[in-house]
Design a protein around this motif. Structure first.
Motif, PDB file in Angstrom:
ATOM      1  N   ASN A   1       0.900  -1.108  -0.058  1.00  0.00           N
ATOM      2  CA  ASN A   1       0.007   0.129  -0.072  1.00  0.00           C
ATOM      3  C   ASN A   1       0.774   1.252   0.221  1.00  0.00           C
ATOM      4  OD1 ASN A   1       1.018  -0.062   2.636  1.00  0.00           O
ATOM      5  ND2 ASN A   1      -1.154   0.223   3.538  1.00  0.00           N
ATOM      6  N   TYR A   3       0.592   3.520  -2.291  1.00  0.00           N
ATOM      7  CA  TYR A   3       0.774   4.210  -3.771  1.00  0.00           C
ATOM      8  C   TYR A   3      -0.306   5.169  -3.791  1.00  0.00           C
ATOM      9  CZ  TYR A   3       3.505   0.418  -4.843  1.00  0.00           C
ATOM     10  OH  TYR A   3       4.549  -0.716  -4.888  1.00  0.00           O
ATOM     11  N   TYR A  15      -1.714  -3.841  -3.080  1.00  0.00           N
ATOM     12  CA  TYR A  15      -1.186  -4.269  -4.293  1.00  0.00           C
ATOM     13  C   TYR A  15      -0.116  -5.413  -4.204  1.00  0.00           C
ATOM     14  CZ  TYR A  15      -3.339   0.125  -6.127  1.00  0.00           C
ATOM     15  OH  TYR A  15      -3.966   1.139  -6.401  1.00  0.00           O
ATOM     16  N   GLN A  25       7.327   0.079 -11.661  1.00  0.00           N
ATOM     17  CA  GLN A  25       6.806  -1.238 -11.034  1.00  0.00           C
ATOM     18  C   GLN A  25       5.595  -1.758 -11.614  1.00  0.00           C
ATOM     19  OE1 GLN A  25       6.602  -0.150  -6.957  1.00  0.00           O
ATOM     20  NE2 GLN A  25       8.502   0.697  -6.687  1.00  0.00           N
ATOM     21  N   LEU A  27       2.231  -3.684 -10.976  1.00  0.00           N
ATOM     22  CA  LEU A  27       1.371  -4.006  -9.744  1.00  0.00           C
ATOM     23  C   LEU A  27       0.118  -4.737 -10.079  1.00  0.00           C
ATOM     24  CD1 LEU A  27       1.332  -0.405  -7.959  1.00  0.00           C
ATOM     25  CD2 LEU A  27       2.810  -2.319  -7.611  1.00  0.00           C
ATOM     26  N   PHE A  57       3.382   1.664 -11.611  1.00  0.00           N
ATOM     27  CA  PHE A  57       3.579   2.814 -10.590  1.00  0.00           C
ATOM     28  C   PHE A  57       5.059   3.382 -11.408  1.00  0.00           C
ATOM     29  CE2 PHE A  57       5.833   4.340  -6.964  1.00  0.00           C
ATOM     30  CZ  PHE A  57       5.013   5.638  -6.882  1.00  0.00           C
ATOM     31  N   PRO A  59       7.605   5.780  -9.919  1.00  0.00           N
ATOM     32  CA  PRO A  59       8.078   6.360  -8.640  1.00  0.00           C
ATOM     33  C   PRO A  59       8.628   7.846  -8.760  1.00  0.00           C
ATOM     34  CG  PRO A  59       9.496   4.805  -9.412  1.00  0.00           C
ATOM     35  CD  PRO A  59       8.268   4.518 -10.428  1.00  0.00           C
ATOM     36  N   ASN A  62       5.222   9.794  -9.153  1.00  0.00           N
ATOM     37  CA  ASN A  62       4.511   9.407  -8.288  1.00  0.00           C
ATOM     38  C   ASN A  62       3.260   9.060  -8.777  1.00  0.00           C
ATOM     39  OD1 ASN A  62       3.937   8.446  -5.553  1.00  0.00           O
ATOM     40  ND2 ASN A  62       3.148  10.251  -4.958  1.00  0.00           N
ATOM     41  N   LEU A  64       0.168   6.329 -10.804  1.00  0.00           N
ATOM     42  CA  LEU A  64      -0.172   5.080 -11.297  1.00  0.00           C
ATOM     43  C   LEU A  64      -0.753   4.968 -12.777  1.00  0.00           C
ATOM     44  CD1 LEU A  64      -1.887   3.512  -8.019  1.00  0.00           C
ATOM     45  CD2 LEU A  64      -0.038   2.546  -9.238  1.00  0.00           C
TER      46      LEU A  64
END
Length: 115
Positions: A1, A3, A15, A25, A27, A57, A59, A62, A64
């Motif tokens: 979590n 995200y 996730y 990433q 997910l 994701f 990063p 930040n 999705l």
């Protein structure tokens, strides 16, 4: 979590991390959906189905990106236009079946190494 929020999912949503790279990433979110079936003159029956959705994701931003419940080459190249050539090159060389999590993980590991 932890995200960022997307649609009805917030920072408390859990996730499964399929591929944990530094630049992106992969997910997977899954849950069971219960549907009640009412038969005329009969008892109410419950039908359970597994629902899963895939996300990418980023990063650095930040953010999705939603992929939906099934991943295709067309969808990946649309969501990740900067990786289009690498995705197509890898998929043609390795005969990917994107319905399998293992193949998705291999693809994202390859993309992470080429970044």
């Amino acid at each position: 979590n932890g995200y960022p929020a997307i649609r009805k999912k917030d920072a408390t949503t859990f996730y499964e991390v399929l591929s944990a790279g530094k630049s992106m990433q992969l997910l997977k979110w899954k849950h069971k959906k219960v549907e009640e079936i009412n038969n005329y003159g009969g008892p109410v029956q419950s039908k359970y189905s597994l629902v899963q959705e895939f996300f990418i994701f980023d990063p650095n931003e930040n953010k999705l990106l939603e992929l939906g419940n099934s991943v295709s080459l067309k969808l990946l190249t649309k969501k990740l236009p900067e990786y289009t050539d690498k995705i197509l090159e890898y998929s043609s060389a390795h005969k990917l079946n994107l319905k399998k999590d293992e193949d998705l993980i291999r693809l994202f590991s390859f993309l992470e190494k080429t970044k």
